[in-house]
Motif scaffolding. Structure first.
Motif, short mmCIF file in Angstrom:
data_model
loop_
_atom_site.label_atom_id
_atom_site.label_comp_id
_atom_site.label_asym_id
_atom_site.label_seq_id
_atom_site.Cartn_x
_atom_site.Cartn_y
_atom_site.Cartn_z
N PRO A 49 1.11 -1.20 0.18
CA PRO A 49 -0.17 -0.46 -0.11
C PRO A 49 1.02 1.08 0.04
N LEU A 50 0.77 2.53 -0.49
CA LEU A 50 1.42 3.39 -1.07
C LEU A 50 0.94 3.72 0.37
N LYS A 51 1.63 4.43 1.58
CA LYS A 51 1.36 5.15 2.31
C LYS A 51 2.88 5.32 3.57
N PRO A 52 2.63 5.64 4.11
CA PRO A 52 4.47 6.39 4.90
C PRO A 52 4.62 4.79 5.58
N LEU A 53 6.17 4.61 5.39
CA LEU A 53 6.52 3.59 6.94
C LEU A 53 6.64 3.75 8.28
N SER A 54 5.17 2.93 8.98
CA SER A 54 4.64 2.42 10.38
C SER A 54 4.91 1.03 10.98
N ILE A 55 4.89 0.69 12.29
CA ILE A 55 5.10 -0.35 12.42
C ILE A 55 3.44 -0.96 12.53
N SER A 56 3.11 -1.07 11.74
CA SER A 56 1.79 -1.55 11.81
C SER A 56 1.58 -3.25 10.13
N LEU B 299 13.65 10.86 6.51
CA LEU B 299 12.28 11.39 6.05
C LEU B 299 12.11 10.27 3.93
N LEU B 300 13.03 10.24 3.67
CA LEU B 300 13.47 9.31 2.53
C LEU B 300 12.08 8.09 2.99
N LYS B 301 13.12 6.95 3.99
CA LYS B 301 12.56 6.20 4.67
C LYS B 301 10.82 6.06 5.02
N LYS B 302 11.31 6.80 5.68
CA LYS B 302 9.57 6.93 5.99
C LYS B 302 8.36 7.22 4.57
N TYR B 303 8.77 7.69 4.42
CA TYR B 303 7.77 8.72 2.97
C TYR B 303 8.10 7.08 1.42
N THR B 304 9.57 7.22 0.78
CA THR B 304 9.89 5.91 -0.01
C THR B 304 9.82 4.91 0.29
N SER B 305 9.12 4.38 1.75
CA SER B 305 10.45 2.53 1.43
C SER B 305 8.93 1.65 0.55
N ALA B 306 7.40 2.58 0.53
CA ALA B 306 6.25 2.19 -0.68
C ALA B 306 6.55 2.13 -1.69
N ILE B 307 7.73 2.58 -2.46
CA ILE B 307 7.84 3.70 -3.81
C ILE B 307 8.51 3.07 -4.97
N PRO B 308 7.63 2.79 -5.77
CA PRO B 308 8.84 2.42 -7.10
C PRO B 308 9.72 2.94 -7.28
N SER B 309 10.97 2.80 -7.56
CA SER B 309 12.01 3.69 -8.23
C SER B 309 12.07 3.63 -9.74
N ALA B 310 11.44 2.02 -9.83
CA ALA B 310 11.13 2.59 -11.35
C ALA B 310 9.77 2.06 -12.03
N VAL B 311 9.12 2.31 -13.02
CA VAL B 311 8.43 1.54 -13.25
C VAL B 311 8.29 1.42 -15.24
N TYR B 312 8.47 2.34 -15.34
CA TYR B 312 7.94 2.78 -17.21
C TYR B 312 8.37 1.21 -17.53
N VAL B 313 9.37 1.18 -18.10
CA VAL B 313 10.53 0.17 -18.87
C VAL B 313 10.94 -1.25 -17.40
N ASN B 314 10.50 -0.84 -16.38
CA ASN B 314 11.46 -1.72 -15.55
C ASN B 314 10.32 -2.53 -14.30
N ARG B 315 10.40 -3.72 -13.96
CA ARG B 315 9.91 -3.78 -12.87
C ARG B 315 9.62 -3.25 -11.84
N PRO B 316 8.64 -3.04 -11.04
CA PRO B 316 8.79 -2.05 -9.89
C PRO B 316 9.08 -2.86 -8.25
N ASP B 317 9.56 -3.49 -8.15
CA ASP B 317 10.23 -4.63 -7.15
C ASP B 317 11.05 -3.50 -6.06
N ILE B 318 11.98 -2.21 -6.74
CA ILE B 318 13.03 -1.37 -5.70
C ILE B 318 12.42 -0.23 -5.42
N PRO B 319 12.38 -0.29 -3.77
CA PRO B 319 11.91 0.62 -3.51
C PRO B 319 12.95 1.85 -3.83
#
Length: 808
Positions: free
Chosen positions: A137-144, A190-210
């Motif tokens: 899910p596209l949410k900030p990182l938390s212990i949940s 801040l990057l860890k909190k807000y971008t741990s659930a964001i894919p680094s690449a999508v368009y031509v690559n599999r989106p499996d790297i945060p």
């Protein structure tokens, strides 16, 4: 480059792809960049316009803005050398990682995929069968559970733009409060909190790297490329602390050391983790590194990516030798810091798991050559003092004036602070110091951030909400800090044992991930075994074992000081009488209740004591019956967290012991049980002398989940007098007559023989018929007992201990 240029370069590397985040929100970039085309920002570099816009508005710095804008086309930059470094670091971090796809991805529709389904030791499965799609899910990182992967349809949001926009607004608002230039550690948090659930690449690559893992490793690589003076620009450093278990549980005179033992053990464990952090901080300070260069530091093991220079190589050896010399003198060789170094080329960073395996081999060799470079004297030295002057716990000399042990007092204070601390602070002149080991960093655990001179960092514990303003480094850490407390008092192991139903015993859980080294080295397909994915695996496992484990322990709650209304609805009342160090008797009452009122809900405590957890392993102590249930919950949640991948499993051992047994011996027993689970094929739990798979197999072998259900049903039937205790005992006698001769067999042979043998059936039916009052009772008893009889010992032991009445 000078230090200011390198610092700006590291920040630019951290934020080089932040424009992808902003671009996916639909928010327009700065109009100044409207005129730029692909010839300016380079192929696939349109997101750089949004990245430069972000820096211009939040962290204005023309140097950083220029590097981000042109990192895909360095010749157009005003600083082409630095821009080329970021481009190369970007490629080394992820270009070789990215799995190209046949059709183009849709950025606004595809969330981050989990990396766990890609782990496989069976090449046929990974090549012929595509891994199941599990996304975050596209949410900030938390212990949940929001940090757990789910199926794509569970997200229930096909257009991600609104979710990206909400996330971006919070991130940008936080960054607007940063100092300029920002503390790199705070920006990384801040990057860890807000971008741990964001894919680094999508368009031509599999989106499996945060995006977080890609940004952090890019920054670490860029620093090496900028500061190295060698043809092989990278120096990979690994530290591994040896002797942890003996140090924590090695007690000189167990009978005299029982008081305050729970706090002391937790304090020792945490002191060791701070020691490893102090070593990593010492290396970072010596080399002029920033936070991204410490790839991980967990479970007594750290990895650092540093620039390869002769000075740095010499400094690593000097620091390791100094620390080990002091450890040898201070603790008599009980602790040893094994350090391995490996110089790496660019191609070796691309194939990171192979490189990491070679480094682990070098570190392993260092473990076999303990203190080889230290000055060792075989002559007697020091002074003699009577045994009465030695600490009964650690053996150190007691202070003549106070009769106290400074080492154990420190560990007890740490253990006391952990339960209530909200922050771990770092700096100089703080109470938890390592100056005697030649390390300059000191620490403290505090409820609030103190206004202390010399403070350099304040990290929020188990909360991703943290202060941002100021030049102090802020962030967060995950820490297994579940401890049973009432007020400021940490409960003793004896009190914890009273929480068990029936027999008042403790359960010691020891567990770890099976084949972890193999997972890191060979789990991913060869072309994917690079630094971003290895870092992602480490980050995810650390989240589970250091952070989310607390949430699992909080599923088992007791309450104290309930209001009158809640006391009436309580399902169980537990009275505990203890005597403190001054001989004062204390009476406490605890309750079990399903739904306490809001006021009473704040008076909860978990009955478990997390002695240590992190990396891939854990050690938890609690009431014996709750510990057995907790082990099953941990496995269930771990399986869900790793997408039920059959190649990622957990093994556990649960030792049941009286609280009078020295805890070191109870832990050693749990360790032996864990080893037995490993030797018996892994993915198992060993308890009550039974080595069980977690779930039933198709070959009629019964697992933990089935047997714990059976155990609780037999307990309920016995408690309600539907069956007698003598019948339960008869089941054990019959089992021994049928299967006791299998003890010397391997687990495979024993399992097959348990399934094959049926000679118990006639007598079992006879016994059940005698105990059943009606035909319905007989049929119910047959359904309950007969299918699991070859593994009936676990249910019998469970029932016997749960219904046992012991004298107080």
């Amino acid at each position: 480059m000078d230090e200011t240029e390198i610092r700006g370069l590291v920040i630019a590397a951290l934020l080089h792809d932040i424009g992808k985040f902003m671009q996916r929100t639909g928010v327009p970039h700065d109009p100044r960049y409207d005129r730029l085309t692909g010839e300016d920002y380079g192929q696939h570099g349109a997101h750089a316009k949004w990245g430069a816009s972000f820096v211009s508005s939040c962290l204005p710095d023309p140097y950083i803005e220029d590097l981000i804008l042109y990192h895909h086309n360095p010749p157009r930059s005003s600083h082409p050398v630095q821009a080329k470094i970021i481009q190369d670091a970007d490629h080394l971090s992820s270009a070789m990682d990215r799995r190209t796809r046949e059709s183009k991805g849709k950025v606004a529709e595809e969330p981050l995929e989990s990396i766990f389904p890609s782990i496989s030791f069976t090449r046929e499965r990974s090549e012929k069968t595509p891994p199941p799609e599990r996304v975050y899910p596209l949410k900030p990182l938390s212990i949940s559970r929001d940090a757990f992967p789910v199926s794509r349809r569970e997200i229930d949001l096909w257009k991600l733009t609104p979710a990206y926009r909400t996330l971006w607004e919070d991130f940008a608002s936080s960054c607007n409060r940063l100092d300029n230039p920002p503390p790199i550690g705070t920006l990384l948090a801040l990057l860890k909190k807000y971008t741990s659930a964001i894919p680094s690449a999508v368009y031509v690559n599999r989106p499996d790297i945060p995006l977080y893992d890609h940004a952090k490793t890019t920054a670490a690589i860029a620093h090496c490329l900028a500061a190295s003076t060698e043809e092989n620009p990278f120096l990979l450093i690994q530290g591994d602390l040896s002797g942890i278990q003996n140090f924590i549980y090695g007690i000189v005179t167990p009978e005299d050391a029982r008081k305050r033992m729970a706090k002391r053990l937790r304090g020792r464990s945490y002191w060791l983790s701070l020691l490893m952090d102090a070593v990593a901080q010492e290396i970072s300070r010596e080399f002029g590194l920033f936070e991204p260069s410490v790839l991980w530091n967990t479970g007594g093991n750290f990895a650092i990516l540093a620039p390869n220079t002769p000075t740095n190589r010499d400094s690593v050896e000097t620091i390791a030798r100094r620390v080990n010399q002091r450890l040898l003198e201070r603790y008599g060789g009980r602790l040893f810091l094994a350090v391995g170094m490996l110089t790496c080329s660019r191609s070796e960073i691309e194939s990171f798991s192979d490189t990491l395996e070679r480094l682990s081999h070098k570190t392993g060799i260092a473990k076999t050559q303990k203190f080889i470079d230290c000055e060792i004297s075989f002559e007697p030295r020091g002074e003699n003092w009577p045994i009465e002057g030695c600490c009964p716990s650690c053996g150190e000399r007691l202070e003549p004036e106070t009769g106290r042990c400074q080492v154990c007092d420190l560990h007890e204070r740490i253990g006391q602070k952990i339960a209530r601390a909200r922050y771990q602070v770092r700096g100089s002149g703080l109470p938890i110091a390592f100056e005697d080991l030649g390390l300059r960093t000191s620490y403290d655990l505090t409820p609030d951030i103190p206004a202390t001179r010399g403070l350099t960092a304040a990290l929020s514990i188990n909360s991703t909400d943290f202060p941002i303003e100021g030049d102090l480094t802020h962030g967060f850490i995950f820490l297994g800090n579940t401890v049973p407390t009432v007020g400021d008092r940490v409960l003793s192991f004896g009190e914890m044992a009273r929480f068990a139903r029936g027999s008042q015993r403790l359960g010691v859980i020891k567990a770890d991930v099976d084949n972890l080294g193999r997972i890191f080295a060979f789990g991913l397909p060869e072309e994917q075994r690079t630094i971003s994915r290895i870092h992602t695996l480490s980050t995810k496992l650390e989240f589970f074992f250091s952070g989310y484990l607390n949430s699992i322990c909080r599923e088992f709650l007791l309450y104290h000081d309930l209001c009158a209304g809640c006391r009436e609805r309580a399902t169980r009342k537990i009275s505990v009488t203890t005597t403190d160090d001054e001989g004062i008797e204390r009476k406490e009452t605890y309750y079990e209740i399903e739904r306490p009122c809001d006021e009473c809900a704040r008076k909860s405590l978990s009955p478990f004591y997390i002695t240590y957890s992190g990396g891939d392993d854990l050690l938890i102590i609690g009431p014996w019956d709750a510990a057995i249930l907790l082990a099953g919950r941990i496995n269930d949640e771990f399986r869900r967290f790793t997408c039920n991948n059959p190649d990622i499993t957990l093994s556990a051992g649960v030792a049941v012991a009286t609280p009078r047994l020295p805890v070191g011996r109870a832990v050693a027993k749990a360790d032996r049980l864990l080893e037995r689970a490993k030797e018996s094929g892994k993915n198992r739990i060993v308890l009550f002398d039974e080595c069980l798979i977690w779930d039933d197999t198709g070959y009629a072998e019964r697992g933990y989940n089935t047997l714990i259900t059976t155990a609780r049903e037999i307990e309920q039937a016995t408690s309600s007098k539907k069956i007698s205790k003598s019948f339960v005992y008869t089941l054990l006698v019959l089992w021994n007559q049928t299967f006791d001769d299998l003890k010397s067999c391997s687990i495979e042979e024993e399992t097959k023989e348990r399934i094959r043998r049926k000679r118990f059936v006639p007598y079992l039916k006879y016994v059940m018929k005698r105990h059943a009052k009606t035909r319905d009772d007989l049929e119910s008893l047959e359904r309950l007992v007969q299918p699991v009889f070859p593994w009936i010992r676990f249910p019998v032991y469970w029932t016997s201990l749960r219904l046992r009445e012991e004298r107080r």
